[in-house]
Scaffold this motif. Sequence first.
Motif, short mmCIF file in Angstrom:
data_model
loop_
_atom_site.label_atom_id
_atom_site.label_comp_id
_atom_site.label_asym_id
_atom_site.label_seq_id
_atom_site.Cartn_x
_atom_site.Cartn_y
_atom_site.Cartn_z
N ARG A 174 -6.80 -0.23 7.09
CA ARG A 174 -5.27 -0.03 6.78
C ARG A 174 -4.56 -1.45 6.97
N LEU A 175 -4.64 -2.07 7.91
CA LEU A 175 -4.26 -3.27 8.25
C LEU A 175 -4.50 -4.40 7.17
N THR A 176 -5.66 -4.24 6.74
CA THR A 176 -6.34 -5.39 5.73
C THR A 176 -5.53 -5.14 4.44
N ARG A 177 -5.73 -3.74 4.16
CA ARG A 177 -4.88 -3.59 3.10
C ARG A 177 -3.15 -3.98 2.85
N ASP A 184 -3.15 -7.79 2.70
CA ASP A 184 -3.26 -8.23 1.07
C ASP A 184 -2.14 -7.99 0.48
N THR A 185 -1.62 -6.69 0.66
CA THR A 185 -0.28 -6.63 0.03
C THR A 185 0.91 -7.39 0.24
N SER A 186 1.03 -7.67 1.37
CA SER A 186 2.18 -8.56 2.00
C SER A 186 1.70 -10.05 1.47
#
Length: 116
Positions: A95-98, A101-103
């Motif tokens: 979740r933190l990786t997503r 990547d989104t930010s």
Amino acid sequence: MVRRLLALFVAFPLGAILIAIAVSNRQPVALILDPFVPENPALSIELPFYAYLLGALVVGVILGGVATWMGQSRWRQTARAQGQRAQRWQAEADRLTRERDTSATATRSDLAIAGR
């Protein structure tokens, strides 16, 4: 490899001993399960003696396996709990990786728009 050799050196002699016992103890023996009337039992079994010996061996192996399995229940429970904990941590890391990547993508697009 050493384990297999050790098993062979133990299994073959034990097998030979069991076969020798079976060959020498073929006479039938009555197992009387009625302690009150042994002369005329209501329940008795007549089998070759080696069948009783092998039956006792099988029962011993089964009881030993059950005792070992029950003794290891604490370790299985700990492993299950640790596995669930690892899955939760992995889900959090994903979740933190997503989110990162989104930010990062949003920041790059904001910089590209501001640079125009």
